[in-house]
Design a protein around this motif. Structure first.
Motif, PDB file in Angstrom:
ATOM      1  N   LEU A 168      64.548   8.262  12.274  1.00  0.00           N
ATOM      2  CA  LEU A 168      64.207   8.546  13.667  1.00  0.00           C
ATOM      3  C   LEU A 168      65.184   7.848  14.610  1.00  0.00           C
ATOM      4  CD1 LEU A 168      62.305   9.675  15.854  1.00  0.00           C
ATOM      5  CD2 LEU A 168      60.968   7.562  15.613  1.00  0.00           C
ATOM      6  N   ILE A 169      65.502   6.616  14.315  1.00  0.00           N
ATOM      7  CA  ILE A 169      66.434   5.869  15.169  1.00  0.00           C
ATOM      8  C   ILE A 169      67.808   6.534  15.171  1.00  0.00           C
ATOM      9  CG2 ILE A 169      67.693   3.683  15.409  1.00  0.00           C
ATOM     10  CD1 ILE A 169      65.088   2.265  14.530  1.00  0.00           C
ATOM     11  N   VAL A 170      68.264   6.988  14.018  1.00  0.00           N
ATOM     12  CA  VAL A 170      69.558   7.670  13.940  1.00  0.00           C
ATOM     13  C   VAL A 170      69.544   8.920  14.818  1.00  0.00           C
ATOM     14  CG1 VAL A 170      71.080   8.985  12.397  1.00  0.00           C
ATOM     15  CG2 VAL A 170      70.209   6.746  11.688  1.00  0.00           C
ATOM     16  N   GLU A 171      68.458   9.690  14.738  1.00  0.00           N
ATOM     17  CA  GLU A 171      68.340  10.890  15.576  1.00  0.00           C
ATOM     18  C   GLU A 171      68.326  10.530  17.058  1.00  0.00           C
ATOM     19  OE1 GLU A 171      64.922  13.172  14.417  1.00  0.00           O
ATOM     20  OE2 GLU A 171      65.603  13.332  12.339  1.00  0.00           O
ATOM     21  N   ASP A 219      66.900   5.879  24.310  1.00  0.00           N
ATOM     22  CA  ASP A 219      66.627   4.450  24.188  1.00  0.00           C
ATOM     23  C   ASP A 219      65.843   4.187  22.895  1.00  0.00           C
ATOM     24  OD1 ASP A 219      66.259   1.745  24.651  1.00  0.00           O
ATOM     25  OD2 ASP A 219      64.560   2.049  26.003  1.00  0.00           O
ATOM     26  N   THR A 220      66.314   3.253  22.091  1.00  0.00           N
ATOM     27  CA  THR A 220      65.676   2.951  20.800  1.00  0.00           C
ATOM     28  C   THR A 220      65.120   1.528  20.740  1.00  0.00           C
ATOM     29  OG1 THR A 220      67.787   2.259  19.847  1.00  0.00           O
ATOM     30  CG2 THR A 220      67.163   4.574  19.555  1.00  0.00           C
ATOM     31  N   ALA A 221      64.943   0.907  21.892  1.00  0.00           N
ATOM     32  CA  ALA A 221      64.494  -0.490  21.909  1.00  0.00           C
ATOM     33  C   ALA A 221      63.145  -0.670  21.209  1.00  0.00           C
ATOM     34  CB  ALA A 221      64.420  -1.009  23.335  1.00  0.00           C
ATOM     35  N   ASN A 222      62.176   0.185  21.531  1.00  0.00           N
ATOM     36  CA  ASN A 222      60.851   0.057  20.907  1.00  0.00           C
ATOM     37  C   ASN A 222      60.910   0.302  19.411  1.00  0.00           C
ATOM     38  OD1 ASN A 222      59.620  -0.518  23.359  1.00  0.00           O
ATOM     39  ND2 ASN A 222      59.067   1.621  23.751  1.00  0.00           N
ATOM     40  N   SER A 270      63.489  -0.130  17.506  1.00  0.00           N
ATOM     41  CA  SER A 270      64.206  -1.237  16.884  1.00  0.00           C
ATOM     42  C   SER A 270      63.280  -2.435  16.684  1.00  0.00           C
ATOM     43  CB  SER A 270      65.415  -1.637  17.735  1.00  0.00           C
ATOM     44  OG  SER A 270      66.333  -0.575  17.786  1.00  0.00           O
ATOM     45  N   GLU A 271      62.394  -2.671  17.661  1.00  0.00           N
ATOM     46  CA  GLU A 271      61.413  -3.756  17.505  1.00  0.00           C
ATOM     47  C   GLU A 271      60.474  -3.461  16.343  1.00  0.00           C
ATOM     48  OE1 GLU A 271      59.348  -4.671  21.134  1.00  0.00           O
ATOM     49  OE2 GLU A 271      61.216  -4.813  22.270  1.00  0.00           O
ATOM     50  N   LEU A 272      60.051  -2.211  16.227  1.00  0.00           N
ATOM     51  CA  LEU A 272      59.182  -1.823  15.122  1.00  0.00           C
ATOM     52  C   LEU A 272      59.913  -1.968  13.797  1.00  0.00           C
ATOM     53  CD1 LEU A 272      56.507  -0.741  14.098  1.00  0.00           C
ATOM     54  CD2 LEU A 272      57.316   1.567  14.610  1.00  0.00           C
ATOM     55  N   LEU A 273      61.182  -1.616  13.762  1.00  0.00           N
ATOM     56  CA  LEU A 273      61.987  -1.764  12.555  1.00  0.00           C
ATOM     57  C   LEU A 273      62.021  -3.228  12.121  1.00  0.00           C
ATOM     58  CD1 LEU A 273      64.956   0.093  11.384  1.00  0.00           C
ATOM     59  CD2 LEU A 273      65.354  -2.324  11.698  1.00  0.00           C
ATOM     60  N   CYS A 274      62.233  -4.117  13.060  1.00  0.00           N
ATOM     61  CA  CYS A 274      62.245  -5.553  12.742  1.00  0.00           C
ATOM     62  C   CYS A 274      60.884  -6.008  12.215  1.00  0.00           C
ATOM     63  CB  CYS A 274      62.641  -6.365  13.968  1.00  0.00           C
ATOM     64  SG  CYS A 274      64.369  -6.174  14.429  1.00  0.00           S
ATOM     65  N   ALA A 275      59.819  -5.497  12.833  1.00  0.00           N
ATOM     66  CA  ALA A 275      58.474  -5.857  12.382  1.00  0.00           C
ATOM     67  C   ALA A 275      58.229  -5.365  10.954  1.00  0.00           C
ATOM     68  CB  ALA A 275      57.425  -5.286  13.327  1.00  0.00           C
ATOM     69  N   LEU A 276      58.687  -4.163  10.647  1.00  0.00           N
ATOM     70  CA  LEU A 276      58.534  -3.640   9.290  1.00  0.00           C
ATOM     71  C   LEU A 276      59.327  -4.471   8.286  1.00  0.00           C
ATOM     72  CD1 LEU A 276      58.604   0.227   9.821  1.00  0.00           C
ATOM     73  CD2 LEU A 276      56.716  -1.111   8.898  1.00  0.00           C
ATOM     74  N   LEU A 277      60.537  -4.857   8.655  1.00  0.00           N
ATOM     75  CA  LEU A 277      61.342  -5.705   7.764  1.00  0.00           C
ATOM     76  C   LEU A 277      60.647  -7.043   7.513  1.00  0.00           C
ATOM     77  CD1 LEU A 277      64.937  -5.012   9.123  1.00  0.00           C
ATOM     78  CD2 LEU A 277      64.007  -4.332   6.897  1.00  0.00           C
ATOM     79  N   GLN A 278      60.052  -7.607   8.554  1.00  0.00           N
ATOM     80  CA  GLN A 278      59.317  -8.866   8.401  1.00  0.00           C
ATOM     81  C   GLN A 278      58.088  -8.679   7.518  1.00  0.00           C
ATOM     82  OE1 GLN A 278      58.669  -9.952  12.493  1.00  0.00           O
ATOM     83  NE2 GLN A 278      60.595 -11.081  12.636  1.00  0.00           N
TER      84      GLN A 278
END
Length: 85
Positions: free
Chosen positions: A31-34, A41-44, A46-54
């Motif tokens: 989704l972010i790539v698209e 804007d992918t800020a939200n 990207s935050e979710l991506l970081c949360a998933l990685l954590q």
């Protein structure tokens, strides 16, 4: 004393959660790539991506602790003297 079947089921459950999080992570990456391609804007996201990685890292840490605890438990049981029935 724990039961080996319960231990294995618990570790399998953790593995399933990790796999589910990884699948969600892969979907979010796509989704972010698209969105980047569409200049959105992918800020939200990207935050979710970081949360998933954590979350994935946390689940892996929990599994590692559980495996260590199980190994220690089994090792301590192996070192116990035989008890009379």
């Amino acid at each position: 004393m724990t039961h080996p079947e319960d231990d294995a089921a618990y570790l399998l459950l953790i593995d399933r959660h990790i796999e589910e999080l990884k699948q969600r992570l892969d979907s979010l990456k796509a989704l972010i790539v698209e969105m980047v391609a569409a200049d959105e804007d992918t800020a939200n996201q990207s935050e979710l991506l970081c949360a998933l990685l954590q979350a994935i890292a946390s689940m892996k840490a929990i599994k590692a602790k559980e495996v260590d605890a199980l190994l220690n438990d089994h090792q301590s049981q192996a070192n116990l003297p035989d008890q009379a029935p």
